[in-house]
Design a protein around this motif. Sequence first.
Motif, PDB file in Angstrom:
ATOM      1  N   ALA A  78      -2.327  -0.288  -3.556  1.00 27.58           N
ATOM      2  CA  ALA A  78      -2.617  -1.054  -2.338  1.00 27.58           C
ATOM      3  C   ALA A  78      -2.520  -0.165  -1.108  1.00 27.58           C
ATOM      4  CB  ALA A  78      -1.659  -2.235  -2.228  1.00 27.58           C
ATOM      5  N   ASP A  79      -1.537   0.742  -1.085  1.00 27.87           N
ATOM      6  CA  ASP A  79      -1.418   1.686   0.027  1.00 27.87           C
ATOM      7  C   ASP A  79      -2.659   2.560   0.115  1.00 27.87           C
ATOM      8  OD1 ASP A  79       1.147   0.815   0.717  1.00 27.87           O
ATOM      9  OD2 ASP A  79       2.074   2.175  -0.738  1.00 27.87           O
ATOM     10  N   PHE A  80      -3.137   2.987  -1.043  1.00 24.11           N
ATOM     11  CA  PHE A  80      -4.324   3.844  -1.077  1.00 24.11           C
ATOM     12  C   PHE A  80      -5.546   3.097  -0.541  1.00 24.11           C
ATOM     13  CE2 PHE A  80      -8.025   5.772  -3.108  1.00 24.11           C
ATOM     14  CZ  PHE A  80      -7.819   7.122  -2.819  1.00 24.11           C
ATOM     15  N   ASP A  81      -5.728   1.846  -0.948  1.00 26.85           N
ATOM     16  CA  ASP A  81      -6.856   1.053  -0.460  1.00 26.85           C
ATOM     17  C   ASP A  81      -6.777   0.863   1.047  1.00 26.85           C
ATOM     18  OD1 ASP A  81      -7.875   0.854  -2.978  1.00 26.85           O
ATOM     19  OD2 ASP A  81      -7.162  -1.182  -3.352  1.00 26.85           O
ATOM     20  N   ARG A  82      -5.581   0.606   1.552  1.00 31.44           N
ATOM     21  CA  ARG A  82      -5.429   0.435   3.002  1.00 31.44           C
ATOM     22  C   ARG A  82      -5.710   1.738   3.742  1.00 31.44           C
ATOM     23  NH1 ARG A  82      -1.323  -3.390   1.346  1.00 31.44           N
ATOM     24  NH2 ARG A  82       0.208  -1.703   1.098  1.00 31.44           N
ATOM     25  N   ALA A  83      -5.338   2.862   3.123  1.00 33.05           N
ATOM     26  CA  ALA A  83      -5.620   4.156   3.734  1.00 33.05           C
ATOM     27  C   ALA A  83      -7.120   4.401   3.817  1.00 33.05           C
ATOM     28  CB  ALA A  83      -4.933   5.267   2.930  1.00 33.05           C
ATOM     29  N   MET A  84      -7.854   4.038   2.782  1.00 31.77           N
ATOM     30  CA  MET A  84      -9.309   4.176   2.816  1.00 31.77           C
ATOM     31  C   MET A  84      -9.911   3.284   3.892  1.00 31.77           C
ATOM     32  SD  MET A  84     -10.788   4.615  -1.049  1.00 31.77           S
ATOM     33  CE  MET A  84     -10.231   3.033  -1.653  1.00 31.77           C
ATOM     34  N   ALA A  85      -9.472   2.034   3.933  1.00 31.85           N
ATOM     35  CA  ALA A  85     -10.039   1.080   4.884  1.00 31.85           C
ATOM     36  C   ALA A  85      -9.742   1.458   6.327  1.00 31.85           C
ATOM     37  CB  ALA A  85      -9.497  -0.324   4.600  1.00 31.85           C
ATOM     38  N   GLU A  86      -8.669   2.200   6.525  1.00 32.19           N
ATOM     39  CA  GLU A  86      -8.284   2.589   7.887  1.00 32.19           C
ATOM     40  C   GLU A  86      -9.378   3.412   8.561  1.00 32.19           C
ATOM     41  OE1 GLU A  86      -5.766   2.948  11.250  1.00 32.19           O
ATOM     42  OE2 GLU A  86      -5.581   1.686   9.456  1.00 32.19           O
ATOM     43  N   HIS A  87     -10.077   4.239   7.770  1.00 28.23           N
ATOM     44  CA  HIS A  87     -11.037   5.173   8.360  1.00 28.23           C
ATOM     45  C   HIS A  87     -12.476   4.981   7.882  1.00 28.23           C
ATOM     46  CE1 HIS A  87      -8.165   7.515  10.637  1.00 28.23           C
ATOM     47  NE2 HIS A  87      -7.361   7.471   9.593  1.00 28.23           N
ATOM     48  N   ALA A  88     -12.696   4.213   6.828  1.00 26.41           N
ATOM     49  CA  ALA A  88     -14.066   3.946   6.396  1.00 26.41           C
ATOM     50  C   ALA A  88     -14.664   2.829   7.247  1.00 26.41           C
ATOM     51  CB  ALA A  88     -14.088   3.545   4.920  1.00 26.41           C
ATOM     52  N   SER A  89     -15.921   2.956   7.597  1.00 24.35           N
ATOM     53  CA  SER A  89     -16.573   1.883   8.348  1.00 24.35           C
ATOM     54  C   SER A  89     -16.677   0.620   7.519  1.00 24.35           C
ATOM     55  CB  SER A  89     -17.983   2.328   8.784  1.00 24.35           C
ATOM     56  OG  SER A  89     -17.920   3.460   9.613  1.00 24.35           O
ATOM     57  N   ARG A  90     -16.967   0.779   6.230  1.00 22.46           N
ATOM     58  CA  ARG A  90     -17.075  -0.354   5.317  1.00 22.46           C
ATOM     59  C   ARG A  90     -16.569   0.071   3.941  1.00 22.46           C
ATOM     60  NH1 ARG A  90     -18.116  -2.073   9.570  1.00 22.46           N
ATOM     61  NH2 ARG A  90     -19.767  -3.500  10.237  1.00 22.46           N
ATOM     62  N   LEU A  91     -16.035  -0.892   3.200  1.00 21.70           N
ATOM     63  CA  LEU A  91     -15.720  -0.701   1.798  1.00 21.70           C
ATOM     64  C   LEU A  91     -16.634  -1.612   1.003  1.00 21.70           C
ATOM     65  CD1 LEU A  91     -11.797  -0.624   1.693  1.00 21.70           C
ATOM     66  CD2 LEU A  91     -13.376   1.306   1.727  1.00 21.70           C
ATOM     67  N   GLN A  92     -17.455  -1.032   0.130  1.00 16.87           N
ATOM     68  CA  GLN A  92     -18.391  -1.822  -0.660  1.00 16.87           C
ATOM     69  C   GLN A  92     -17.830  -2.023  -2.058  1.00 16.87           C
ATOM     70  OE1 GLN A  92     -21.622  -0.067  -2.745  1.00 16.87           O
ATOM     71  NE2 GLN A  92     -21.144  -1.918  -3.906  1.00 16.87           N
ATOM     72  N   VAL A  93     -17.775  -3.274  -2.495  1.00 17.51           N
ATOM     73  CA  VAL A  93     -17.318  -3.624  -3.842  1.00 17.51           C
ATOM     74  C   VAL A  93     -18.405  -4.441  -4.528  1.00 17.51           C
ATOM     75  CG1 VAL A  93     -14.874  -3.534  -3.250  1.00 17.51           C
ATOM     76  CG2 VAL A  93     -16.125  -5.671  -2.943  1.00 17.51           C
ATOM     77  N   HIS A  94     -18.202  -4.707  -5.828  1.00 17.17           N
ATOM     78  CA  HIS A  94     -19.267  -5.349  -6.605  1.00 17.17           C
ATOM     79  C   HIS A  94     -19.064  -6.844  -6.836  1.00 17.17           C
ATOM     80  CE1 HIS A  94     -21.203  -1.563  -7.293  1.00 17.17           C
ATOM     81  NE2 HIS A  94     -20.147  -1.057  -7.897  1.00 17.17           N
TER      82      HIS A  94
END
Length: 211
Positions: A78-94
């Motif tokens: 969960a920490d890793f996902d939040r770290a990605m979301a902090e700087h990615a404009s969008r997170l695309q999932v399926h």
Amino acid sequence: MRPCFSRKEDYVEGILAEHGNCRRIVVFIQYSNDLFGEDNRFPRLLAKLRAPEFAGGECPFGVSGELENRHQARGTVADFDRAMAEHASRLQVHTQRMRRDLLERGIPDQRIVVIPHGSKSMEQHDSLRCRKELGLPENAKLVVFFGFIWPGKGLEFLLKVFKKVARQVPDAFLLVAGHTRNNPWGFYVTYLRARALCWGSAAAVAFGANT
């Protein structure tokens, strides 16, 4: 295609350099943990891609000088996902389920985009009728594995865990359904059947696997 990094190294600067040469306006990264890892490198990459001319940019995933060199993770998935979301404009999932998982981890809804896989939605069938056709107990608590069957899928570990589950949940039932990559892997299915039999859990495990 422009190869520019190795997963065994600190790939951040190599990808940034290639991006600088191309000067792309939009960067879409198809993340996979076996490719980019679950340590601080990927969040650092996203942080620097968002920074002006790649200068500055902080990574929220617990980066220290020592950690940055060793590529070690700090925290949970969960920490890793939040770290990605902090700087990615969008997170695309399926799937909507994947979207809900991200929402539960505190990621803003406006950052999440759901783009389903290209396969068509399957027709829904009556669950009781399907269980009867497959010879599955009508009221069992069903655990299903499906997909390609080969040693790298961790099915031995799944059987080991299910043995413990079955002790606590007597009406649990495991269905292993799928297909081997090629005929030589048929022996692996035979091995899994024998292992379930040796553990005395064969009655609670069914293999609907094609070889």
